[in-house]
Design a protein around this motif. Structure first.
Motif, PDB file in Angstrom:
ATOM      1  N   ASN A  87       0.866  -1.185   0.000  1.00  0.00           N
ATOM      2  CA  ASN A  87       0.000   0.000   0.000  1.00  0.00           C
ATOM      3  C   ASN A  87       0.897   1.227   0.000  1.00  0.00           C
ATOM      4  OD1 ASN A  87      -1.722   2.086   0.646  1.00  0.00           O
ATOM      5  ND2 ASN A  87      -2.246   1.342   2.674  1.00  0.00           N
ATOM      6  N   ASP A 186      -1.328   2.388  -4.074  1.00  0.00           N
ATOM      7  CA  ASP A 186      -1.767   1.222  -3.303  1.00  0.00           C
ATOM      8  C   ASP A 186      -2.300   0.159  -4.266  1.00  0.00           C
ATOM      9  OD1 ASP A 186      -2.941  -0.572  -1.591  1.00  0.00           O
ATOM     10  OD2 ASP A 186      -4.496   0.792  -0.875  1.00  0.00           O
ATOM     11  N   HIS A 350      -5.247   5.376  -9.494  1.00  0.00           N
ATOM     12  CA  HIS A 350      -4.608   6.682  -9.293  1.00  0.00           C
ATOM     13  C   HIS A 350      -3.718   6.949 -10.488  1.00  0.00           C
ATOM     14  CE1 HIS A 350      -6.039   6.871  -5.195  1.00  0.00           C
ATOM     15  NE2 HIS A 350      -5.346   5.830  -4.802  1.00  0.00           N
ATOM     16  N   HIS A 377       3.614   8.079  -1.722  1.00  0.00           N
ATOM     17  CA  HIS A 377       3.113   7.882  -0.361  1.00  0.00           C
ATOM     18  C   HIS A 377       4.172   7.380   0.621  1.00  0.00           C
ATOM     19  CE1 HIS A 377      -1.002   6.844   1.638  1.00  0.00           C
ATOM     20  NE2 HIS A 377      -0.238   7.571   2.419  1.00  0.00           N
ATOM     21  N   ASN A 422      -2.267  11.307  -6.324  1.00  0.00           N
ATOM     22  CA  ASN A 422      -2.779  10.878  -5.022  1.00  0.00           C
ATOM     23  C   ASN A 422      -1.639  10.776  -4.028  1.00  0.00           C
ATOM     24  OD1 ASN A 422      -4.954   9.700  -3.331  1.00  0.00           O
ATOM     25  ND2 ASN A 422      -3.619   7.899  -3.343  1.00  0.00           N
ATOM     26  N   GLU A 423      -1.873  11.190  -2.794  1.00  0.00           N
ATOM     27  CA  GLU A 423      -0.954  10.929  -1.682  1.00  0.00           C
ATOM     28  C   GLU A 423       0.508  11.163  -2.070  1.00  0.00           C
ATOM     29  OE1 GLU A 423      -1.567  10.569   1.341  1.00  0.00           O
ATOM     30  OE2 GLU A 423      -3.486   9.547   1.654  1.00  0.00           O
ATOM     31  N   MET A 463     -10.114  12.777   2.238  1.00  0.00           N
ATOM     32  CA  MET A 463     -10.407  11.353   2.249  1.00  0.00           C
ATOM     33  C   MET A 463     -10.704  10.892   3.670  1.00  0.00           C
ATOM     34  SD  MET A 463      -6.661   9.682   1.373  1.00  0.00           S
ATOM     35  CE  MET A 463      -6.551  10.169  -0.316  1.00  0.00           C
ATOM     36  N   TYR A 464     -11.745  10.099   3.806  1.00  0.00           N
ATOM     37  CA  TYR A 464     -12.096   9.418   5.055  1.00  0.00           C
ATOM     38  C   TYR A 464     -12.422  10.370   6.209  1.00  0.00           C
ATOM     39  CZ  TYR A 464      -9.992   5.913   2.149  1.00  0.00           C
ATOM     40  OH  TYR A 464      -9.692   5.111   1.083  1.00  0.00           O
ATOM     41  N   GLU A 502     -12.078  10.042  -1.481  1.00  0.00           N
ATOM     42  CA  GLU A 502     -12.189   8.664  -1.004  1.00  0.00           C
ATOM     43  C   GLU A 502     -12.999   8.706   0.281  1.00  0.00           C
ATOM     44  OE1 GLU A 502      -8.294   6.792  -0.572  1.00  0.00           O
ATOM     45  OE2 GLU A 502      -7.655   7.652  -2.471  1.00  0.00           O
ATOM     46  N   HIS A 505     -14.472   3.182   3.090  1.00  0.00           N
ATOM     47  CA  HIS A 505     -13.516   2.136   2.728  1.00  0.00           C
ATOM     48  C   HIS A 505     -14.228   0.776   2.746  1.00  0.00           C
ATOM     49  CE1 HIS A 505      -9.768  -0.256   3.517  1.00  0.00           C
ATOM     50  NE2 HIS A 505      -9.305   0.631   2.658  1.00  0.00           N
ATOM     51  N   TRP A 533     -14.086   4.238  -1.631  1.00  0.00           N
ATOM     52  CA  TRP A 533     -12.859   3.458  -1.792  1.00  0.00           C
ATOM     53  C   TRP A 533     -13.205   2.000  -1.562  1.00  0.00           C
ATOM     54  CZ3 TRP A 533      -8.617   4.646  -4.202  1.00  0.00           C
ATOM     55  CH2 TRP A 533      -7.664   3.612  -4.303  1.00  0.00           C
ATOM     56  N   PHE A 566      -5.097  -5.537   2.509  1.00  0.00           N
ATOM     57  CA  PHE A 566      -5.573  -4.160   2.358  1.00  0.00           C
ATOM     58  C   PHE A 566      -5.931  -3.840   0.910  1.00  0.00           C
ATOM     59  CE2 PHE A 566      -5.407   0.400   3.653  1.00  0.00           C
ATOM     60  CZ  PHE A 566      -6.153   0.244   4.814  1.00  0.00           C
ATOM     61  N   ASP A 569     -10.445  -4.354  -0.930  1.00  0.00           N
ATOM     62  CA  ASP A 569     -11.328  -3.368  -0.288  1.00  0.00           C
ATOM     63  C   ASP A 569     -12.323  -2.795  -1.280  1.00  0.00           C
ATOM     64  OD1 ASP A 569      -9.449  -2.033  -1.729  1.00  0.00           O
ATOM     65  OD2 ASP A 569      -8.674  -0.831  -0.079  1.00  0.00           O
ATOM     66  N   CYS A 967     -10.098   1.799   7.540  1.00  0.00           N
ATOM     67  CA  CYS A 967      -9.493   3.028   7.036  1.00  0.00           C
ATOM     68  C   CYS A 967     -10.567   4.096   7.086  1.00  0.00           C
ATOM     69  CB  CYS A 967      -8.997   2.816   5.605  1.00  0.00           C
ATOM     70  SG  CYS A 967      -8.138   4.247   4.934  1.00  0.00           S
TER      71      CYS A 967
END
Ligand code: IPT
Length: 991
Positions: A87, A186, A350, A377, A422-423, A463-464, A502, A505, A533, A566, A569, A967
């Motif tokens: 990830n 990821d 991504h 990331h 992303n990230e 996100m989240y 996102e 999850h 996500w 992970f 998902d 997540c």
């Protein structure tokens, strides 16, 4: 030391040699040949092997064949290495821009024909649509150039190296390169030439590139054309036959915007496309344009002047056998499935997908956030020290990536937002990408979630974020602090449209609370919805040593560093099976909503712009789940954003059964993605007359007993049930455990005050500490009366003083067997509980329990914070189909609000159970499975579940919610199960 010729693996420069400028991926009538097919292939363990293989006369007879496109790690049964899943982690030392000498390197060769008439072509171009991660190209022994940017298109000018007749192309691909540091998404690391390779003849006087920027305003369309062609290529003609447009531009200077009347707009709901050709004497390009204008006005994101709500999915390109290799038929079916589940938007997480995917999105209708191939990331671990995003050495690489992204796909009406990646932390290289996009395409805003403070992006994205925090983002006048923002920066972010790039999850069983997020979108117009996500699990189909197939996740290929499951998902399992969460999503975001009011129902159309003329409204009335009447409702066409009140049909109400009205909004005609009759939205109305619950009979003549007796169909030995209706049964025993879901195993630090959880410790861990998975029983007393048996037990776990007292009373009431169980926790239980239930074990005999029929919520599993897809009705299922094959086995199969249950064997009823509500009106749920929660919790994959000789029925007074803590946020307090006293009361009869 890497040899001289492999030093470039550590070079941050994205392109070398005869690489051509990025341009649109066009449908042209210029000649081209696909180089897909079998190539000769050799894999070396390092990047330093001699480049002699590129020589024209090189003898590759000792090599293997490999198909292009493919990933070499998914070919050759392990002979070419195995996939690696991480990830955030880098699967190599963090030593940018260097990569280890151990760098799997694939050499590819093939011959191809160049037709004789191509000698008239001005240029010959070799296009690679996707190669992971760095590659170098030779034609007929000439070194052409090299490129990185795995999910981006690269074209090389090979004119001076090709000749009519036979040619040979050689390609060297390195799995690791400097580019790997900026491709830390990821997902599985899957090296190889995984998208198409094409050799293209570029005619003299051809069209190098064309961009039709369209707009829509009140029935009028605009087309602004940008043609990239030599002066000698003119005149250029644009034809839009359906609207009678034929425009000839004599010179480049003449090219001017066109206004077109009588245009229907493009939207994700009505994806109206028009065929256009742009031609010169030498080449014709076919495009499909859609007219739409994207605009940000204040904190609103608008298309054609109307606010867009993203009901989106994060879509990776992943397939259990092909990896990221594109298959158009599968992709089309995947997108059609999204449409059937009320998904209206895609974030291409991504990286840019295969270019044809955007054609499909234009055609089927999706709002697309098109994301650049960029993620760093793994630098998070170093506090972002050394992050390429803020290092000038990487600036050109970043700009190259965004140019290739935007240029390739700029013609698609479905793309309404560009995303920088992303990230990747934050930094000036990202700001430079954004500046480049703003200069190049004024018609679409820029998104990047990592720009927390809003310094260079046009929309606010997170996100989240929890439901509470998301609500604070949307609330006018709120000063609640925003992540990584000063108050002033937070105020700036609140001036922009907000989206969740996102959320929710979807790992394993879950997420819960989809409806809470959805509700916010309708309360706070700044909130424009978001992207789940994620769409699918990334399992890779493989087999155990004994040949049992299974979907592999991180660690299954012996990776040194990996992130386990992970990568599983998605709302779709690896084999395309929609999980219950996707059904829940569909119900939660349904674009038509019903509000019952007396003898009327208000039908609201929440779509962006489409009216309801494509829908029919069907109703039915059921008594205890049995159909008694049905018909179609007369509903006027409701415009987007409007609602209509309609009288309800006459509802025959039963006196001795529950009466439910169900209304379905269904497609009135077939579409490109669903059959006519496909259900878009559903609502139910309970019109049952209230019926009193029979009082519990009071027994007074209790006396001590040895507990060996019969009560109707029940037989007991020493106080324990041994048979029901002649069938062996063990139990019931208290069951407080569920096989932890991935969310139960989540151990996030971020815990809100109202949460059930302990920061940094998973609930599953707390349950194991308390021994919920290993409860033992001590029988305290056994008593009987004339027609009843009462046992009291104390249930507790080793090395724990916590306990639960369970009082069970079996009685015969008017000849029927009744069981009442009182469950009373001791003081001192601190955690939430996964469930409060009782378990019956039904060993296989002559007629094994292999199915169920029930009246309650169904047809799929449901949990307290995921109940919207479930409807009240009568359902049946095999025991097998009651469980979902989550990639890592975990709690599954709970059916809520049960009224009647029949356990079946080969379709015949063997035991019938009727439930009673408790004094607060709560009904139990049930789970029927071939495995106990303890067995399920032990298995890492479905194939690890032991052979079973027993069916297990768990009747739950309550279950804990799902949440999305793998997540994201934990179970909302209202749906968290705290230890508490509960009563389960059942009537049980034979088949
Ligand atoms: C977030 C990533 O953007 C996404 O790619 C995926 O890894 C997801 O998490 C989890 O599955 S980042 C995370 C730190 C919130």
């Amino acid at each position: 030391m890497p040899s001289q010729h492999s030093a470039y693996v550590s070079d941050t420069a994205p392109e070398r040699g005869a690489l051509r400028a990025a341009r649109s991926w066009l449908h042209s009538d210029a000649p081209s040949r696909s180089l897909n097919g079998l190539w000769r292939f050799r894999l070396s363990p390092t990047a330093s092997v001699a480049e002699d293989f590129a020589a024209e006369g090189f003898d590759d007879t000792g090599w293997d064949d490999i198909p292009v496109p493919s990933h070499w790690v998914l070919r050759g049964d392990g002979a070419y290495g195995r996939p690696i899943y991480t990830n955030v982690q880098f699967p190599f030392p963090i030593d940018p821009p260097h990569v280890p000498d151990e760098n799997p390197t694939g050499d590819y060769r093939r011959h191809f024909e160049v037709p004789a008439d191509w000698s008239e072509a001005e240029r010959v171009v070799l296009r690679f649509d996707g190669v992971e991660s760095l590659f170098k190209v030779w034609v007929n022994g000439d070194e052409i150039g090299s490129a990185s940017g795995s999910r981006l298109a690269h074209e090389f000018d090979v004119t001076s190296s090709v000749r009519p007749g036979d040619n040979v192309v050689s390609v060297r691909v390195h799995q690791w390169s400097a580019a790997s540091y900026v491709e830390d998404q990821d997902q599985w690391w899957l090296p190889g030439i995984f998208r198409d390779v094409t050799v293209i003849a570029r005619p003299a006087g051809g069209i190098e590139d064309v961009w039709l920027r369209t707009g829509f305003d009140n029935g009028r369309g605009q087309v602004e054309t940008e043609v990239t062609a030599d002066a000698a290529a003119f005149p250029v003609t644009l034809r839009l036959p359906e609207l009678g447009v034929e425009q000839v531009w004599a010179t480049a200077a003449d090219v001017a915007p066109l206004d077109v009347d009588g245009v229907e707009p493009w939207s994700a709901e009505r994806p109206r496309l028009y065929d256009v050709t742009v031609s010169t004497a030498a080449e014709s390009i076919a495009l499909r344009v859609g007219f739409r204008t994207v605009e940000i006005r204040g904190d609103r994101f608008l298309v054609n002047g109307r606010r867009v709500v993203f009901h989106g999915m994060n879509r990776h390109e992943t397939h259990p056998e092909r990896g990221r290799v594109f298959d158009e038929e599968h992709a089309r079916e995947d997108l059609a499935r999204m449409k059937r589940f009320n998904v209206n938007a895609i974030r291409t997480s991504h990286y840019p997908p295969h270019p044809r995917l955007l054609d499909l999105a234009d055609e089927l209708g999706f709002w697309v956030v098109l994301e650049c191939d960029l993620e760093t990331h793994g630098f998070d671990k170093l506090g972002w020290v050394g992050n390429p995003s803020d290092d000038p050495a990487w600036r050109e690489a970043y700009l190259d990536r965004i140019r290739r992204t935007v240029e390739r796909d700029k013609n698609h009406p479905s793309i309404v937002i560009w995303s920088l990646g992303n990230e990747a932390g934050t930094g000036t290289n990202l700001a430079a990408m954004s500046a480049w996009v703003h200069a190049r395409d004024a018609g679409r805003p820029v998104h990047y979630e990592g720009d927390h403070a809003g310094e260079y992006t046009d929309v606010y994205s997170r996100m989240y974020s929890s439901v509470l925090e998301t609500e604070q983002i949307g609330t006018d006048g709120s000063r609640a602090p925003l992540l990584n923002c000063t108050p002033a920066q937070g105020a700036r972010q609140r001036t922009k449209p907000f989206l969740l790039c996102e959320y929710a999850h979807a790992m394993g069983n879950g997420p819960g609370a989809l409806d809470q997020y959805e509700a916010l979108v309708h309360e706070h117009p700044r909130l424009h919805g978001g992207f789940i996500w994620e769409w699918r699990d990334h399992g890779i189909l493989t087999t155990t040593p004994d040949g049992t197939p299974f979907y592999a996740y991180g660690g299954d290929f012996g990776e040194v560093v990996h992130d386990g499951n992970f990568v599983m998902d998605g709302m779709l399992l690896s084999d395309d099976v929609p999980t219950p969460s996707l059904h829940e999503y569909k119900a939660v975001v349904q674009p038509v909503r019903f509000t019952f009011d007396g003898d009327e129902v208000a039908i609201a159309n929440l779509r962006h712009s489409a009216d309801t003329s494509d829908l029919r409204f069907h109703w039915r009335v059921e008594h205890d789940g049995t159909l008694v009447d049905s018909g179609d409702m007369e509903v006027p066409v409701v415009a987007a954003g409007e609602s209509a009140r309609v009288p309800l049909p006459r509802i025959p109400v039963a006196q001795d059964a529950e009466t439910w009205l169900t209304i379905d909004a269904v497609l009135a005609a077939e579409t490109a993605w669903a059959r006519d009759g496909h259900v878009i939205a559903t609502a139910q109305l309970d019109r049952s007359t209230r019926r009193p619950v029979p009082a519990v009979r009071r027994e007074t003549d209790w006396r001590p007993s040895d507990g060996t007796l019969a009560l109707g169909i029940a037989e007991f030995v020493d106080g324990s049930l041994v048979r029901l209706a002649g069938r062996a049964v063990a139990g019931p025993r208290l069951e407080l455990f569920r096989a932890p879901t991935d969310n139960d195993e989540g151990a996030t630090q971020e815990v809100e005050e109202s949460d059930a959880s302990v920061a940094g410790v998973s609930n599953a861990e707390l349950w194991r500490r308390d021994g919920l998975d290993r409860l033992t029983t001590r029988l305290l007393s056994v008593e009987r009366s004339a027609d009843a048996l009462r046992t009291i037990s104390k249930v507790s776990a080793a090395n724990s003083a916590l306990s639960v007292i369970v009082e069970s009373v079996w009685s015969l009431v008017g000849g029927e067997l009744e069981l009442r169980v009182e469950i009373e926790p001791s003081r001192g239980w601190l955690t939430v509980w996964p469930r409060i239930g009782i378990r019956f074990d039904l060993p296989d005999g002559a007629a094994p329990v292999d199915g169920a029929e029930w009246f309650g919520l169904g047809p799929l599993e449901s949990y307290p914070d995921s109940l919207r897809a479930a409807r009240t009705g009568r359902f049946s299922s095999t025991i097998r189909d009651l469980s979902v094959d989550y990639a890592r086995p975990q709690e599954t199969g709970h059916r809520s609000h049960l009224r009647q249950l029949t356990l079946t064997s080969a379709g015949a009823g063997v035991l019938r159970i009727v439930t009673f509500p408790d004094t607060r009106g709560r009904r139990p749920g049930f789970t029927l499975s071939r495995h106990t929660p303890q067995q399920i919790a032990q298995a890492g994959h479905p194939f690890e579940l032991p052979d079973s000789t027993t069916s297990h029925l768990i009747v739950d007074a309550a279950q804990h919610g799902l949440g999305s803590r793998a997540c994201g946020p934990d179970v909302w307090p209202e749906f968290a199960l705290r230890p508490e006293a509960r009563t389960i009361r059942l009537r049980i009869a034979g088949g």
